[in-house]
Motif scaffolding. Structure first.
Motif, PDB file in Angstrom:
ATOM      1  N   ILE A  82       0.842  -1.196   0.000  1.00 16.47           N
ATOM      2  CA  ILE A  82       0.000   0.000   0.000  1.00 16.47           C
ATOM      3  C   ILE A  82       0.875   1.242   0.000  1.00 16.47           C
ATOM      4  N   LYS A  83       1.987   1.191   0.697  1.00 15.63           N
ATOM      5  CA  LYS A  83       2.905   2.337   0.728  1.00 15.63           C
ATOM      6  C   LYS A  83       3.387   2.706  -0.673  1.00 15.63           C
ATOM      7  N   GLN A  84       3.687   1.703  -1.476  1.00 14.85           N
ATOM      8  CA  GLN A  84       4.217   1.996  -2.803  1.00 14.85           C
ATOM      9  C   GLN A  84       3.144   2.530  -3.745  1.00 14.85           C
ATOM     10  N   ALA A 192      -3.017  -4.783   0.821  1.00 14.41           N
ATOM     11  CA  ALA A 192      -1.906  -5.234   1.654  1.00 14.41           C
ATOM     12  C   ALA A 192      -1.529  -6.676   1.387  1.00 14.41           C
ATOM     13  N   ALA A 193      -2.528  -7.515   1.061  1.00 15.74           N
ATOM     14  CA  ALA A 193      -2.284  -8.955   0.918  1.00 15.74           C
ATOM     15  C   ALA A 193      -1.874  -9.365  -0.485  1.00 15.74           C
ATOM     16  N   ILE A 194      -2.331  -8.617  -1.492  1.00 17.94           N
ATOM     17  CA  ILE A 194      -2.079  -9.006  -2.882  1.00 17.94           C
ATOM     18  C   ILE A 194      -1.359  -7.913  -3.664  1.00 17.94           C
ATOM     19  N   GLY A 195      -1.756  -6.672  -3.438  1.00 15.14           N
ATOM     20  CA  GLY A 195      -1.232  -5.544  -4.201  1.00 15.14           C
ATOM     21  C   GLY A 195      -2.384  -4.782  -4.819  1.00 15.14           C
ATOM     22  N   VAL A 196      -2.410  -3.474  -4.624  1.00 22.28           N
ATOM     23  CA  VAL A 196      -3.564  -2.670  -5.014  1.00 22.28           C
ATOM     24  C   VAL A 196      -3.906  -2.828  -6.485  1.00 22.28           C
ATOM     25  N   LEU A 197      -2.928  -2.636  -7.355  1.00 24.49           N
ATOM     26  CA  LEU A 197      -3.200  -2.638  -8.791  1.00 24.49           C
ATOM     27  C   LEU A 197      -3.315  -4.042  -9.378  1.00 24.49           C
ATOM     28  N   LYS A 198      -3.089  -5.073  -8.563  1.00 25.67           N
ATOM     29  CA  LYS A 198      -3.359  -6.440  -9.013  1.00 25.67           C
ATOM     30  C   LYS A 198      -4.835  -6.789  -8.843  1.00 25.67           C
ATOM     31  N   VAL A 199      -5.533  -5.965  -8.060  1.00 23.89           N
ATOM     32  CA  VAL A 199      -6.934  -6.234  -7.767  1.00 23.89           C
ATOM     33  C   VAL A 199      -7.851  -5.188  -8.403  1.00 23.89           C
ATOM     34  N   PHE A 200      -7.433  -3.931  -8.352  1.00 25.11           N
ATOM     35  CA  PHE A 200      -8.270  -2.840  -8.831  1.00 25.11           C
ATOM     36  C   PHE A 200      -7.566  -2.046  -9.933  1.00 25.11           C
ATOM     37  N   GLN A 201      -8.355  -1.523 -10.850  1.00 26.50           N
ATOM     38  CA  GLN A 201      -7.833  -0.621 -11.856  1.00 26.50           C
ATOM     39  C   GLN A 201      -7.787   0.796 -11.292  1.00 26.50           C
TER      40      GLN A 201
END
Length: 425
Positions: A82-84, A192-201
């Motif tokens: 999330i920080k990145q 946090a668990a997967i990566g923001v842009l891996k889940v949402f556009q």
């Protein structure tokens, strides 16, 4: 039907291809039946993924311990993934009570709890019954209906709007925001668990922000109206609680209301839909329920365990901690698979079977545990009991169209988007 363990996606394949098996829950066939993969993750855990900064737990005892452990923080906003994505420290600050740690969490929870006393929850029985009666009148002569959009969703949204005192002519506007608000609450967990842009556009996230601003503005206006004309609703109760000492800021109140609005109707919609689907797929249990109406409470508890409305939660280790023999360093993201724990044979014999009269069942993990245990769970269960009782009593020979089942893209709060049911009118 629930897939057998050799069906579905192999854990080794998922991990080798994607690095993080949680990504597989985004796939359509896994959303339809995540339990084979959940079972593999449960038996493989504790399972570190990526560089070890995320660890997955699925055994009942481990998940229960994580949800109750003081060293497991709910604010995942400072996690690396999330920080990145969000560089601004203020933007990362958790405002939702779901992702808040002490002392802020306890302070807000104290105010909210005043709106979910046994007396207040019991007072909703007649209102739930009225809504259910009205809905059945609309489809009972048709011989078929979409159980999600014509029963489960309108029951849950109707009650939460009554709980908030939202006028009838404003309900449709609130409905338009509900899906975006629900998806946005998954962002801190899945980010946090997967990566923001891996889940949402990115455009989705921007839309989430716009919807949240609109919702906060609406609830701020509702607060203004309640200050002038208080009533018997959660907004008035929050304002009354303010006057007794401690005080929530305007933004804290609107954040509480936005969070409760999403949580209350999303999980209840899923509980009603999942419970009825389990009964339709297990006609012997439907018969048992009809012959023994006093089993309704245990039936809802079993539906919560068997096909939980909330599947997972993320926590961050605040200090060096050991869970299930695995040492967690500070800052490690811990994923607790409640839906996997609910099917753990160590706790529930014949865990993959739907049995509405289980003997001395353990408390399921579906509403969380510890400090974040769901305050609205008694109301959600009451709504489910009334809606499911009406379904079992009033519809003859109901059958589900398995080809119609469509699951929403949500991973944390998993539920059906469509479910066609036919019956003899």
């Amino acid at each position: 039907m629930t897939a057998t363990p050799d069906q579905g996606i192999a854990l080794a394949d998922v991990t080798s291809q994607q690095g993080n098996p949680l990504v597989a829950f985004m796939e359509r066939e896994v959303r339809a039946d995540p339990y084979p993969l959940l079972g593999q993750l449960r038996e493989a855990g504790p399972l570190p993924v990526l560089d070890g900064s995320v660890v997955i737990f699925g055994q009942y005892d481990h998940v229960s311990q994580i949800l109750r452990h003081r060293a497991m923080g709910s604010d995942t906003s400072s996690s690396p993934m999330i920080k990145q994505f969000v560089a601004n420290e203020e933007d990362r600050a958790a405002s939702s009570i779901f992702f808040m740690d002490p002392p802020g969490h306890g302070r807000q929870r104290k105010f909210i709890s005043k709106s979910f006393t046994p007396r207040i929850v019991a007072s909703f029985e007649s209102r739930i019954t009225r809504i259910v009666d009205r809905l059945f009148a609309q489809f009972q002569d048709k011989g078929e209906f979409d159980l999600v959009s014509e029963l489960a969703y309108p029951v849950s949204i109707g009650i939460i709007c009554e709980l908030f005192g939202i006028p009838d002519d404003e309900v449709d506007m609130i409905k338009e925001w509900s899906d975006d608000l629900a998806l946005s609450t998954e962002l801190p967990t899945l980010g946090a668990a997967i990566g923001v842009l891996k889940v949402f556009q990115r455009e989705e996230i921007d839309r989430f922000g716009s919807t949240a601003i609109a919702a906060h503005a609406y609830f701020a206006d509702l607060i203004h109206r309640r200050r002038k004309n208080p009533g018997e609703d959660i907004v008035s109760n929050l304002l009354t609680a303010e006057n007794s000492g401690d005080k929530l800021t305007r933004y804290e109140i609107t954040s509480v209301l936005t969070t409760l609005f999403v949580a209350a109707h999303e999980s209840t919609t899923n509980l009603i839909s999942n419970g009825i689907l389990a009964l339709l797929r297990n006609p012997d249990q439907m018969t048992k329920l009809r012959e023994n109406p006093n089993l309704m409470g245990s039936m809802v508890d079993e539906a919560l365990r068997y096909d939980a409305p909330v599947h997972l939660a993320a926590r961050m280790a605040l200090e060096k901690t050991e869970i299930g023999g695995y040492e967690l360093d500070p800052g490690t993201i811990v994923v607790a698979l409640m839906a996997a724990g609910n099917r753990d044979e160590r706790t529930y014999p014949d865990a993959d079977k739907f049995v509405i009269d289980r003997e001395k069942p353990a408390v399921s993990l579906s509403f969380g545990a510890g400090a974040h245990f769901c305050l609205g769970s008694p109301l959600a269960k009451l709504e489910a009991e009334i809606a499911i009782r009406a379904f079992a009593d009033r519809l003859r020979n109901p059958e589900v169209d398995e080809d119609s089942l469509e699951y929403r893209r949500h991973i944390v709060v998993r539920g059906l988007d469509r479910m066609n049911v036919s019956f003899r009118p």
